[in-house]
Design a protein around this motif. Structure first.
Motif, PDB file in Angstrom:
ATOM      1  N   LYS A  45       0.863  -1.437   0.157  1.00  0.00           N
ATOM      2  CA  LYS A  45      -0.079  -0.258  -0.263  1.00  0.00           C
ATOM      3  C   LYS A  45       0.701   1.710   0.440  1.00  0.00           C
ATOM      4  O   LYS A  45       2.511   1.242   0.068  1.00  0.00           O
ATOM      5  N   ILE A  46       0.218   2.334  -0.467  1.00  0.00           N
ATOM      6  CA  ILE A  46       0.741   3.644  -0.401  1.00  0.00           C
ATOM      7  C   ILE A  46      -0.641   4.438   0.695  1.00  0.00           C
ATOM      8  O   ILE A  46      -1.513   4.971   0.388  1.00  0.00           O
ATOM      9  N   ILE A  47       0.043   5.587   1.434  1.00  0.00           N
ATOM     10  CA  ILE A  47      -0.519   6.328   2.501  1.00  0.00           C
ATOM     11  C   ILE A  47       0.062   8.201   1.299  1.00  0.00           C
ATOM     12  O   ILE A  47       1.200   8.177   1.531  1.00  0.00           O
ATOM     13  N   GLY A  48      -1.298   8.225   1.077  1.00  0.00           N
ATOM     14  CA  GLY A  48      -1.172   9.356  -0.022  1.00  0.00           C
ATOM     15  C   GLY A  48      -1.682  10.530   0.658  1.00  0.00           C
ATOM     16  O   GLY A  48      -2.583  10.763   1.325  1.00  0.00           O
ATOM     17  N   LEU A  49      -0.817  12.023   0.653  1.00  0.00           N
ATOM     18  CA  LEU A  49      -1.344  12.744   2.004  1.00  0.00           C
ATOM     19  C   LEU A  49      -1.159  13.675   0.639  1.00  0.00           C
ATOM     20  O   LEU A  49      -0.558  14.161  -0.125  1.00  0.00           O
ATOM     21  N   PHE A  50      -2.654  14.644  -0.240  1.00  0.00           N
ATOM     22  CA  PHE A  50      -2.392  15.299  -1.377  1.00  0.00           C
ATOM     23  C   PHE A  50      -3.429  16.752  -0.843  1.00  0.00           C
ATOM     24  O   PHE A  50      -4.085  16.480  -0.507  1.00  0.00           O
ATOM     25  N   TYR A  51      -3.301  18.511  -1.961  1.00  0.00           N
ATOM     26  CA  TYR A  51      -3.478  19.296  -2.085  1.00  0.00           C
ATOM     27  C   TYR A  51      -3.171  19.538  -2.991  1.00  0.00           C
ATOM     28  O   TYR A  51      -2.061  19.291  -4.202  1.00  0.00           O
ATOM     29  N   PHE A  52      -4.705  20.426  -3.310  1.00  0.00           N
ATOM     30  CA  PHE A  52      -4.275  21.308  -4.905  1.00  0.00           C
ATOM     31  C   PHE A  52      -3.587  22.358  -4.741  1.00  0.00           C
ATOM     32  O   PHE A  52      -3.614  23.004  -3.150  1.00  0.00           O
ATOM     33  N   ILE A  53      -2.598  22.667  -5.593  1.00  0.00           N
ATOM     34  CA  ILE A  53      -2.250  23.706  -5.789  1.00  0.00           C
ATOM     35  C   ILE A  53      -2.447  25.121  -5.193  1.00  0.00           C
ATOM     36  O   ILE A  53      -1.914  26.372  -4.949  1.00  0.00           O
ATOM     37  N   ASP A  54      -4.038  25.204  -5.443  1.00  0.00           N
ATOM     38  CA  ASP A  54      -4.995  26.372  -5.764  1.00  0.00           C
ATOM     39  C   ASP A  54      -5.974  26.382  -4.002  1.00  0.00           C
ATOM     40  O   ASP A  54      -6.429  24.905  -3.960  1.00  0.00           O
ATOM     41  N   PRO A  55      -5.597  26.767  -2.637  1.00  0.00           N
ATOM     42  CA  PRO A  55      -5.298  28.386  -2.781  1.00  0.00           C
ATOM     43  C   PRO A  55      -3.627  27.756  -2.211  1.00  0.00           C
ATOM     44  O   PRO A  55      -3.098  26.610  -1.329  1.00  0.00           O
ATOM     45  N   PRO A  56      -2.807  28.946  -2.498  1.00  0.00           N
ATOM     46  CA  PRO A  56      -1.196  28.360  -2.240  1.00  0.00           C
ATOM     47  C   PRO A  56      -0.505  28.503  -0.637  1.00  0.00           C
ATOM     48  O   PRO A  56      -0.458  27.844  -0.193  1.00  0.00           O
ATOM     49  N   THR A  57      -2.156  29.212   0.185  1.00  0.00           N
ATOM     50  CA  THR A  57      -2.114  28.575   1.477  1.00  0.00           C
ATOM     51  C   THR A  57      -2.044  28.065   2.250  1.00  0.00           C
ATOM     52  O   THR A  57      -2.110  27.735   3.324  1.00  0.00           O
ATOM     53  N   ILE A  58      -2.853  26.785   1.255  1.00  0.00           N
ATOM     54  CA  ILE A  58      -2.473  25.733   1.886  1.00  0.00           C
ATOM     55  C   ILE A  58      -1.675  24.742   1.932  1.00  0.00           C
ATOM     56  O   ILE A  58      -1.414  23.895   2.775  1.00  0.00           O
ATOM     57  N   GLU A  59      -0.151  25.491   1.853  1.00  0.00           N
ATOM     58  CA  GLU A  59       0.737  24.532   1.798  1.00  0.00           C
ATOM     59  C   GLU A  59       1.194  24.511   2.951  1.00  0.00           C
ATOM     60  O   GLU A  59       1.690  23.410   3.791  1.00  0.00           O
ATOM     61  N   PRO A  60       1.669  25.175   3.925  1.00  0.00           N
ATOM     62  CA  PRO A  60       2.309  25.027   5.121  1.00  0.00           C
ATOM     63  C   PRO A  60       1.542  24.129   6.021  1.00  0.00           C
ATOM     64  O   PRO A  60       1.787  23.280   7.064  1.00  0.00           O
ATOM     65  N   LEU A  61       0.323  24.322   6.195  1.00  0.00           N
ATOM     66  CA  LEU A  61      -0.536  23.400   6.932  1.00  0.00           C
ATOM     67  C   LEU A  61      -0.218  22.152   6.352  1.00  0.00           C
ATOM     68  O   LEU A  61      -0.293  20.686   6.927  1.00  0.00           O
ATOM     69  N   PHE A  62      -0.395  22.731   5.064  1.00  0.00           N
ATOM     70  CA  PHE A  62      -0.445  20.725   4.803  1.00  0.00           C
ATOM     71  C   PHE A  62       1.382  20.119   4.956  1.00  0.00           C
ATOM     72  O   PHE A  62       1.458  19.032   5.338  1.00  0.00           O
ATOM     73  N   GLU A  63       2.250  21.205   5.051  1.00  0.00           N
ATOM     74  CA  GLU A  63       3.458  20.432   5.983  1.00  0.00           C
ATOM     75  C   GLU A  63       3.261  20.030   7.234  1.00  0.00           C
ATOM     76  O   GLU A  63       4.362  19.143   7.970  1.00  0.00           O
ATOM     77  N   VAL A  64       2.430  20.262   7.807  1.00  0.00           N
ATOM     78  CA  VAL A  64       2.262  20.118   9.169  1.00  0.00           C
ATOM     79  C   VAL A  64       1.636  19.000   8.666  1.00  0.00           C
ATOM     80  O   VAL A  64       2.260  18.335  10.410  1.00  0.00           O
ATOM     81  N   MET A  65       0.522  18.846   8.758  1.00  0.00           N
ATOM     82  CA  MET A  65      -0.530  17.867   9.056  1.00  0.00           C
ATOM     83  C   MET A  65       0.252  16.503   8.822  1.00  0.00           C
ATOM     84  O   MET A  65       0.272  15.746   8.980  1.00  0.00           O
ATOM     85  N   ALA A  66       1.426  16.568   7.402  1.00  0.00           N
ATOM     86  CA  ALA A  66       2.429  15.112   7.236  1.00  0.00           C
ATOM     87  C   ALA A  66       2.713  15.201   8.072  1.00  0.00           C
ATOM     88  O   ALA A  66       3.131  13.636   8.452  1.00  0.00           O
ATOM     89  N   SER A  67       3.523  15.856   8.906  1.00  0.00           N
ATOM     90  CA  SER A  67       4.334  16.501   9.692  1.00  0.00           C
ATOM     91  C   SER A  67       3.704  15.159  11.434  1.00  0.00           C
ATOM     92  O   SER A  67       5.073  14.854  11.953  1.00  0.00           O
ATOM     93  N   THR A  68       2.660  15.106  11.067  1.00  0.00           N
ATOM     94  CA  THR A  68       1.463  14.322  12.277  1.00  0.00           C
ATOM     95  C   THR A  68       1.391  13.017  12.196  1.00  0.00           C
ATOM     96  O   THR A  68       1.023  12.366  13.015  1.00  0.00           O
ATOM     97  N   LEU A  69       1.529  12.340  11.397  1.00  0.00           N
ATOM     98  CA  LEU A  69       1.053  11.466  10.627  1.00  0.00           C
ATOM     99  C   LEU A  69       1.897   9.723  10.835  1.00  0.00           C
ATOM    100  O   LEU A  69       2.891  10.388  11.285  1.00  0.00           O
ATOM    101  N   GLU A  70       0.951   9.502  11.485  1.00  0.00           N
ATOM    102  CA  GLU A  70       1.700   8.192  12.344  1.00  0.00           C
ATOM    103  C   GLU A  70       1.480   6.452  11.523  1.00  0.00           C
ATOM    104  O   GLU A  70      -0.062   6.911  11.189  1.00  0.00           O
ATOM    105  N   ARG A  71       2.379   5.943  11.764  1.00  0.00           N
ATOM    106  CA  ARG A  71       1.928   3.897  11.435  1.00  0.00           C
ATOM    107  C   ARG A  71       1.136   4.081  12.601  1.00  0.00           C
ATOM    108  O   ARG A  71       1.918   4.078  13.823  1.00  0.00           O
ATOM    109  N   VAL A  72       0.094   3.179  12.886  1.00  0.00           N
ATOM    110  CA  VAL A  72      -0.619   2.703  14.125  1.00  0.00           C
ATOM    111  C   VAL A  72      -0.614   1.127  13.877  1.00  0.00           C
ATOM    112  O   VAL A  72      -1.234   0.731  12.831  1.00  0.00           O
ATOM    113  N   ARG A  73      -0.028   0.644  13.823  1.00  0.00           N
ATOM    114  CA  ARG A  73       0.142  -1.176  14.030  1.00  0.00           C
ATOM    115  C   ARG A  73      -0.377  -1.975  15.313  1.00  0.00           C
ATOM    116  O   ARG A  73      -0.704  -1.387  16.490  1.00  0.00           O
TER     117      ARG A  73
END
Length: 176
Positions: free
Chosen positions: A148-176
């Motif tokens: 499997k692949i976990i994919g986190l995506f956002y559309f380039i517009d609005p560009p203001t979502i990129e910093p939020l995306f980066e922080v969300m991506a940094s909180t991703l954890e695997r639960v086993r």
């Protein structure tokens, strides 16, 4: 329950954030308190897309109504061939007249960088959708033992979502 972090913790910024967890697919992610989520598909709708959930600010986006996309999508994708992220993206490039067996199809893509997330080599990818021309950014995290692949995506517009995306991506954890 054991939790294996996929990214560096950002507790300073995310202490008040909500947590979304999916034990079936083995992940948890934090999202801002003013956001909500909507599970698009909780059952596979194609051989490729196993699970879809979108995170969005309800004051700025209404599913099925809005024409702008201030949202972040998390997909769990099948990768039965256990392709590298470059090979996976290359397999999803649509060529006119050549049907692809994939739900996600790109007009073009560019690998921006690779990053180590909790000991897993993740890939930062920019792509243009073949279906609608939307430009988007993603982080793809391969889970080869699970095909499997976990994919986190956002559309380039609005560009203001990129910093939020980066922080969300940094909180991703695997639960086993």
């Amino acid at each position: 329950l054991t939790v294996a972090p996929i990214a560096t913790s950002t507790l300073v910024f995310t202490q008040t954030w909500k947590i979304y967890e999916n034990r079936e697919h083995g992940f948890r992610i934090k999202y801002p308190p003013h956001f909500t989520y909507f599970v698009i598909n909780d059952k596979p709708t194609s051989p490729e897309i196993l699970y879809d959930v979108i995170f969005y600010d309800g004051a700025k986006y209404q599913p099925g109504v809005s024409r702008e996309f201030p949202l972040i999508v998390l997909n769990v994708l099948a990768n039965p061939e256990r392709l590298s992220m470059d090979a996976w993206a290359k397999a999803h490039v649509y060529t006119l007249g050549t049907p692809l067996p994939y739900s996600l199809q790109f007009e073009s893509y560019q690998i921006v960088r690779t990053l180590n997330i909790g000991g897993i080599q993740a890939t930062r990818l920019n792509a243009v959708s073949a279906a609608n021309g939307f430009r988007g950014h993603s982080v793809l995290i391969p889970l080869p033992n699970e095909a499997k692949i976990i994919g986190l995506f956002y559309f380039i517009d609005p560009p203001t979502i990129e910093p939020l995306f980066e922080v969300m991506a940094s909180t991703l954890e695997r639960v086993r």
